[in-house]
Design a protein around this motif. Structure first.
Motif, PDB file in Angstrom:
ATOM      1  N   ALA A   1     -27.641   1.091  19.329  1.00 46.56           N
ATOM      2  CA  ALA A   1     -26.364   1.631  19.275  1.00 46.56           C
ATOM      3  C   ALA A   1     -25.914   1.305  17.827  1.00 46.56           C
ATOM      4  O   ALA A   1     -25.301   1.971  17.304  1.00 46.56           O
ATOM      5  CB  ALA A   1     -25.426   1.318  20.364  1.00 46.56           C
TER       6      ALA A   1
ATOM      7  N   LYS B   1     -26.889   3.732  14.813  1.00 48.61           N
ATOM      8  CA  LYS B   1     -26.729   5.024  14.750  1.00 48.61           C
ATOM      9  C   LYS B   1     -25.743   5.267  13.352  1.00 48.61           C
ATOM     10  O   LYS B   1     -24.655   4.683  13.367  1.00 48.61           O
ATOM     11  CB  LYS B   1     -25.816   5.570  15.756  1.00 48.61           C
ATOM     12  CG  LYS B   1     -26.801   5.528  17.165  1.00 48.61           C
ATOM     13  CD  LYS B   1     -26.187   6.030  18.402  1.00 48.61           C
ATOM     14  CE  LYS B   1     -27.107   6.225  19.606  1.00 48.61           C
ATOM     15  NZ  LYS B   1     -26.537   6.667  20.698  1.00 48.61           N
TER      16      LYS B   1
ATOM     17  N   LEU C   1     -32.817   8.471  16.599  1.00 53.77           N
ATOM     18  CA  LEU C   1     -31.286   7.884  16.642  1.00 53.77           C
ATOM     19  C   LEU C   1     -30.286   8.325  15.915  1.00 53.77           C
ATOM     20  O   LEU C   1     -29.093   8.058  16.141  1.00 53.77           O
ATOM     21  CB  LEU C   1     -31.662   6.334  16.468  1.00 53.77           C
ATOM     22  CG  LEU C   1     -30.618   5.093  17.026  1.00 53.77           C
ATOM     23  CD1 LEU C   1     -30.552   5.305  18.422  1.00 53.77           C
ATOM     24  CD2 LEU C   1     -30.785   3.857  16.389  1.00 53.77           C
ATOM     25  N   GLY C   2     -30.851   9.071  14.752  1.00 53.18           N
ATOM     26  CA  GLY C   2     -29.637   9.449  13.780  1.00 53.18           C
ATOM     27  C   GLY C   2     -29.202   8.316  12.689  1.00 53.18           C
ATOM     28  O   GLY C   2     -28.350   8.616  12.032  1.00 53.18           O
ATOM     29  N   ALA C   3     -30.262   7.543  12.225  1.00 53.60           N
ATOM     30  CA  ALA C   3     -29.976   6.783  11.257  1.00 53.60           C
ATOM     31  C   ALA C   3     -30.598   7.301   9.806  1.00 53.60           C
ATOM     32  O   ALA C   3     -31.153   8.244  10.142  1.00 53.60           O
ATOM     33  CB  ALA C   3     -30.710   5.705  11.471  1.00 53.60           C
TER      34      ALA C   3
ATOM     35  N   LEU D   1     -31.873   5.864  23.961  1.00 52.83           N
ATOM     36  CA  LEU D   1     -31.385   5.725  22.567  1.00 52.83           C
ATOM     37  C   LEU D   1     -29.955   6.166  22.578  1.00 52.83           C
ATOM     38  O   LEU D   1     -29.427   6.926  23.400  1.00 52.83           O
ATOM     39  CB  LEU D   1     -32.064   6.708  21.601  1.00 52.83           C
ATOM     40  CG  LEU D   1     -33.487   6.282  21.374  1.00 52.83           C
ATOM     41  CD1 LEU D   1     -34.117   7.537  20.536  1.00 52.83           C
ATOM     42  CD2 LEU D   1     -33.726   5.209  20.682  1.00 52.83           C
TER      43      LEU D   1
END
Length: 359
Positions: free
Chosen positions: A13, A16, A40-42, A359
């Motif tokens: 978390a 992200k 995850l959107g990193a 995730l």
């Protein structure tokens, strides 16, 4: 009392939408981590030597078009410094290394140069990052002084190394500890080392590793040749390592310095099995045409028994293996059979990550 990380929230978390720099992203474990970071959107940047032409997870997952990919050597002081400090990450994962035991015997100077001085150069570059909150360095189960114990090594046991690869990774951890205590701890930056066992999973195409050697043999109809079938190792799927990286990052990014230092990531005791048993089980998962042959080779000394105790990670991070070894071997065989048949491995790998990790 040591702190305990709350693992109830989604894994990773704290990553992200954050900037994550990964060295060794063209390798096996680095590739899986980058794929999971994407899911995850990193925002991900990778730094590594070019992936080999032909078979490589980096190509299988089309990572060149899914992240910022920098192809260079970590021993290039000016380049690694410029790239890390320009990206200015929130989190840094250092996985770039010379990871093959037999290659270390053949080229010990290069192995020490990459694994020790390369790590020092990454750490030195990271010192100039104003946003950096945490850093994890990937090492190995072989960092411990070889006592041939039947029980698992714990994080409080002595580091050592009786052959070039093990010695280089043990020395790497000494460098990490020195940098942490001298520079990062005073700045409030948390640094940890991840010690994993024998990692399996789809996309490892390296030479002189059990599973990729098996795949190359089985797809051509040749038997897999084992040189040390009685050696006991802690086997685990790469997904377990991904989850451990993310859980440890969440803990480190909570600005709690008690999570610094070394962390063992190991399977359950019953999954720390001899090479011969794992090879036979993988052959069964592959199909009836797969055969295993034993040709003993003692020319390169290796530890007979190597086990890890991961009580610390289980109790403080809430980490545990995602799959049993039996399931991991089936998942691995399935991945490779899809790859050999020409399937879209990027989609399959993303599906595996999302189905296995919250995730």
């Amino acid at each position: 009392m040591p702190q305990t990380h709350d693992a109830k929230s989604h894994v990773g978390a704290s990553l992200k939408g954050r900037r994550v720099f990964v060295t060794g992203h063209t390798g096996f474990v680095g590739g899986w981590i980058c794929a999971a970071l994407n899911a995850l959107g990193a925002e991900v940047a990778g730094y590594a030597l070019p992936a080999p032409e032909g078979r490589a997870l980096f190509h299988d997952l089309d990572l060149a078009n899914r992240m910022t990919s920098i192809e260079a050597d970590i021993r290039d002081t000016d380049r690694i410094t410029t790239e890390i400090q320009t990206f200015n990450p929130d989190t840094l994962f250092h996985l770039a290394a010379q990871p093959i035991v037999r290659e270390a015997y053949k080229n010990p100077i290069e192995t020490f140069d990459v694994n020790v001085m390369g790590t020092a150069k990454v750490l030195e570059a990271a010192r100039g990052c104003s946003n950096l909150a945490s850093m994890i360095v990937m090492t190995t189960d072989k960092v411990y002084r070889n006592e041939e114990w039947v029980w698992g090594y714990r994080e409080t046991d002595s580091l050592g190394g009786s052959e070039p690869y093990a010695a280089s990774k043990s020395a790497c951890e000494q460098v990490v500890d020195a940098y942490y205590k001298s520079y990062f701890k005073p700045e409030g930056i948390a640094v940890a080392a991840m010690r994993a066992g024998n990692i399996i999973g789809g996309g490892d195409w390296a030479d002189a590793r059990l599973i990729p050697d098996a795949v190359r043999a089985f797809e051509t109809g040749a038997p897999l040749v084992l040189r040390n079938p009685t050696a006991v190792r802690p086997w685990q799927h790469v997904i377990d390592v991904v989850v451990a990286f993310f859980l440890l990052s969440d803990a480190l990014n909570g600005n709690d310095q008690t999570f610094h230092g070394g962390w063992n990531i190991a399977p359950d005791l019953e999954d720390q099995k001899p090479v011969g048993q794992v090879a036979t089980d993988f052959a069964s998962a592959w199909g009836p045409e797969a055969q295993v042959k034993i040709e003993k080779d003692d020319s390169i000394p290796e530890t007979s028994i190597l086990r890890l105790d991961s009580t610390k990670a289980r109790s403080q991070l809430g980490w545990k293996p995602v799959w049993s070894l039996d399931t991991a071997l089936i998942e691995t065989a399935t991945w490779y059979k899809h790859a050999v048949s020409g399937s879209n491995m990027s989609d399959l790998t993303d599906h595996t990550i999302r189905s296995a990790v919250a995730l």
